[in-house]
Structure formats: structure tokens, C-alpha cells
Design a protein around this motif. Structure first.
Motif, PDB file in Angstrom:
ATOM      1  N   ALA A   1      -4.754   9.950  -1.500  1.00 22.08           N
ATOM      2  CA  ALA A   1      -4.970   8.737  -2.145  1.00 22.08           C
ATOM      3  C   ALA A   1      -4.207   7.490  -1.778  1.00 22.08           C
ATOM      4  N   GLU A   2      -5.060   6.581  -1.110  1.00 22.88           N
ATOM      5  CA  GLU A   2      -4.250   5.225  -0.679  1.00 22.88           C
ATOM      6  C   GLU A   2      -4.289   4.358  -1.934  1.00 22.88           C
ATOM      7  N   VAL A   3      -3.383   3.865  -2.368  1.00 21.26           N
ATOM      8  CA  VAL A   3      -3.461   3.078  -3.497  1.00 21.26           C
ATOM      9  C   VAL A   3      -2.801   1.485  -3.399  1.00 21.26           C
ATOM     10  N   SER A   4      -3.322   0.550  -4.042  1.00 21.08           N
ATOM     11  CA  SER A   4      -2.667  -0.700  -4.077  1.00 21.08           C
ATOM     12  C   SER A   4      -1.464  -0.885  -4.863  1.00 21.08           C
TER      13      SER A   4
ATOM     14  N   SER B   1     -10.829   8.162  -0.944  1.00 19.71           N
ATOM     15  CA  SER B   1     -11.902   6.936  -0.583  1.00 19.71           C
ATOM     16  C   SER B   1     -13.194   7.808  -0.044  1.00 19.71           C
TER      17      SER B   1
ATOM     18  N   GLN C   1      -3.540   5.803 -12.700  1.00 23.39           N
ATOM     19  CA  GLN C   1      -4.713   5.650 -12.013  1.00 23.39           C
ATOM     20  C   GLN C   1      -4.699   6.258 -10.434  1.00 23.39           C
ATOM     21  N   ALA C   2      -3.523   6.220 -10.056  1.00 23.27           N
ATOM     22  CA  ALA C   2      -3.180   6.662  -8.738  1.00 23.27           C
ATOM     23  C   ALA C   2      -3.458   8.187  -8.696  1.00 23.27           C
TER      24      ALA C   2
ATOM     25  N   SER D   1       0.958  -1.340   0.033  1.00 22.45           N
ATOM     26  CA  SER D   1      -0.009  -0.137   0.233  1.00 22.45           C
ATOM     27  C   SER D   1       0.753   1.387   0.035  1.00 22.45           C
TER      28      SER D   1
ATOM     29  N   THR E   1      -2.301  -0.932  -8.472  1.00 20.32           N
ATOM     30  CA  THR E   1      -2.752   0.219  -9.175  1.00 20.32           C
ATOM     31  C   THR E   1      -1.738   0.972  -9.881  1.00 20.32           C
TER      32      THR E   1
ATOM     33  N   ALA F   1      -6.665   9.636  -9.027  1.00 19.74           N
ATOM     34  CA  ALA F   1      -7.576   9.731  -7.973  1.00 19.74           C
ATOM     35  C   ALA F   1      -7.234  10.768  -6.899  1.00 19.74           C
TER      36      ALA F   1
END
Length: 279
Positions: A214-217, A248, A224-225, A118, A220, A228
Motif C-alpha cells: 500500500a502506498e500512503v500519503s 491501489s 488507515q494505511a 509518500s 494517511t 489498506a
């Protein structure tokens, strides 16, 4: 084959003081082995007794210790300085020329290099900075940007690397912290913006800033991140500025005139009009 072994031993990268010592030991070891082989061959060709053989070995060991290791240290130190110079030049090429922070070009690469499951992207934007340039000129505007960048670095550098991605926008690439922890620090940053003077005593300049998180996996992509966190920042701008919005959380659309939110999702919609540029 022997040449390949020598290249393997001596061509290892030298990137620290420890590497210098290891490199010097390798040089000394290679010199010792070569010298002992040569000395032993000469002694056997003209053998004058075991005493002379051992004496020759002792002299060889002494000369190698006296010459080879210091020579290895010198060569290793030279390679270390070369590595440091190259690293420094690479860092300078990736730095923003005005603020000294990392530039946007290095952000996608650094993003992909983080192996944490993360990651966080924090996007901070100075509010209504165009008015500073229009009123005081671009020279003063650049000074204000430098002070703002220092303030951001003071508050958020512990979270991760900081980048200047646009004229008045800064990104923090963070890992190893939670969204709640990051939000707390960003709120402290925005409070410092509100209480700081970015000008002089004679000509004070007040600023505010807005932010998105933004918290991104791991799956991602950077595109995309960034989309967001950019949307989260847009939400912060649209709902009053000088605030933090999370990607989120549901976005709260709105229209802002001056410092007042004149419409949000809880009120009847106003007639549509063109979207103003973000500032």
C-alpha cells in the motif's frame, strides 16, 4: 547566569566520537577561562612584573592542555558509552524476542516519524504456517519462522525497517522507493520462498508467502494505511497465495481450495459460506 551558561556548554548530548571531541574542547575552554581569571587575579594582587605574569599564563595554558582536554575526553567517552548502552537497551525493548526484528509496538511511532510525502507499507504473510506447527511442533515452527525472517531481511532490508507484527506476518515500512520497485523485490522474495528449504535435508519444509503493498500519503493515518495493506494481503490470499497484490488495484474476490482458485470475480458466484481464517 554563569551557571546557566556552564550547563548549556556542558550538558549537550554526546552521541558520537565527534561529540566527544567537541565536549572535551568545551571542558578545556571552561577550565582555561577559569584558570586564567584566577591566575590573573592572583598576579594582579601580588604583581611581580609582566614577565612573571606571562610566565604564569604560559604555565596555566600548559596545565589546561595537559589535564583539562584529556579529562574532557574521558568524561565525554563515558557519556557516549552511556548513550550507546541506553540506545541498545531501547532497541532491545522494541525488538521481537524470537526473530530479532522490530516489534509491532514500535511500528506506529516509526510510521508517524517519517516525513516523506509518500510511504509504503509492505505486509508479508507466510501461507498455511499452521500446518507446520501441527506436523512438526512449535519448536520446529519457531526455527522456521527465524529462517523466514532472515530471508525477508535479506531481500527487503534495503527498503526500510522490518517488523514482525503477528505470528507469521511481517511489515516493511519503506520510503524513498516506488511501488514498482518494491513489487519487484517482493516478487523476488516470494520466488526465494518457493525455492528454499526451511527444514533439514532429512525433513525438508517448503513454504510460500503472500504479500500486499500500500502506498500512503502523508495525511494517511497508520490505522488507515494498515487497513489498506491488510486488505491487499487478503486479496493475495484469496486469489491463490504466493503472489503480491497492491492496495491501489481493484480487489479480486475469490474462494480457494487447496492450491486452486475455484471461483473469482470472472465466474458465477458460488453460494455464500463462512469466511475461513487467513493463513
Amino acid at each position: 547566569m554563569y551557571g546557566e551558561i556552564l550547563r548549556t556548554l556542558l550538558n549537550r548530548p554526546v552521541q558520537s566520537e565527534r561529540d566527544v571531541r567537541i565536549f572535551a574542547l568545551r571542558v578545556a575552554m571552561v577550565c582555561f577561562v577559569l584558570a586564567m581569571l584566577a591566575d590573573t587575579a592572583l598576579q594582579l594582587i601580588a604583581f611581580h612584573g609582566w614577565l612573571n605574569l606571562f610566565r604564569g599564563w604560559a604555565i596555566t595554558i600548559f596545565v589546561v592542555a595537559l589535564v583539562a582536554y584529556p579529562l574532557g575526553v574521558y568524561i565525554g567517552t563515558t557519556r557516549l558509552e552511556h548513550h550507546r548502552t541506553k540506545t541498545k537497551l531501547n532497541e532491545q525493548s522494541l525488538a521481537d524476542s524470537l526473530t530479532g526484528l522490530r516489534s509491532r509496538s514500535s511500528l506506529p511511532v516509526d510510521y508517524d516519524a517519517i516525513s516523506d510525502a509518500s510511504r509504503l507499507l509492505i505486509l508479508v504473510s507466510i501461507d498455511r504456517f499452521k500446518a507446520v506447527n501441527e506436523r512438526y511442533g512449535h519448536v520446529v515452527g519457531d526455527r522456521v519462522l527465524i529462517r523466514a525472517a532472515r530471508l525477508i531481511a535479506e531481500e527487503l532490508a534495503n527498503l526500510g525497517r522490518i517488523y514482525r507484527t503477528d505470528g507469521t506476518e511481517f511489515v516493511v515500512l519503506a520510503s524513498g522507493c516506488t511501488v514498482a520497485e518494491a513489487k519487484t523485490q517482493v516478487l523476488a522474495l516470494l520466488a526465494r520462498f518457493e525455492s528454499s528449504n526451511f527444514g533439514t535435508l532429512e525433513k525438508p519444509i517448503s513454504l510460500t508467502a503472500s504479500a500486499g503493498i500500500a502506498e500512503v500519503s502523508q495525511a494517511t493515518t497508520f490505522t488507515q494505511a494498515f487497513a489498506a495493506v491488510d486488505a491487499a494481503l487478503d486479496s493475495a490470499k484469496a486469489t491463490g497465495r504466493s503472489r503480491v497484490c497492491l492496495a491501489s488495484e481493484p480487489a479480486t474476490p475469490g474462494l480457494v481450495e487447496g492450491d486452486e482458485v475455484v471461483w473469482n470475480s470472472d465466474l458465477p458466484p458460488l453460494p455464500k459460506r463462512g469466511r475461513a481464517s487467513r493463513s
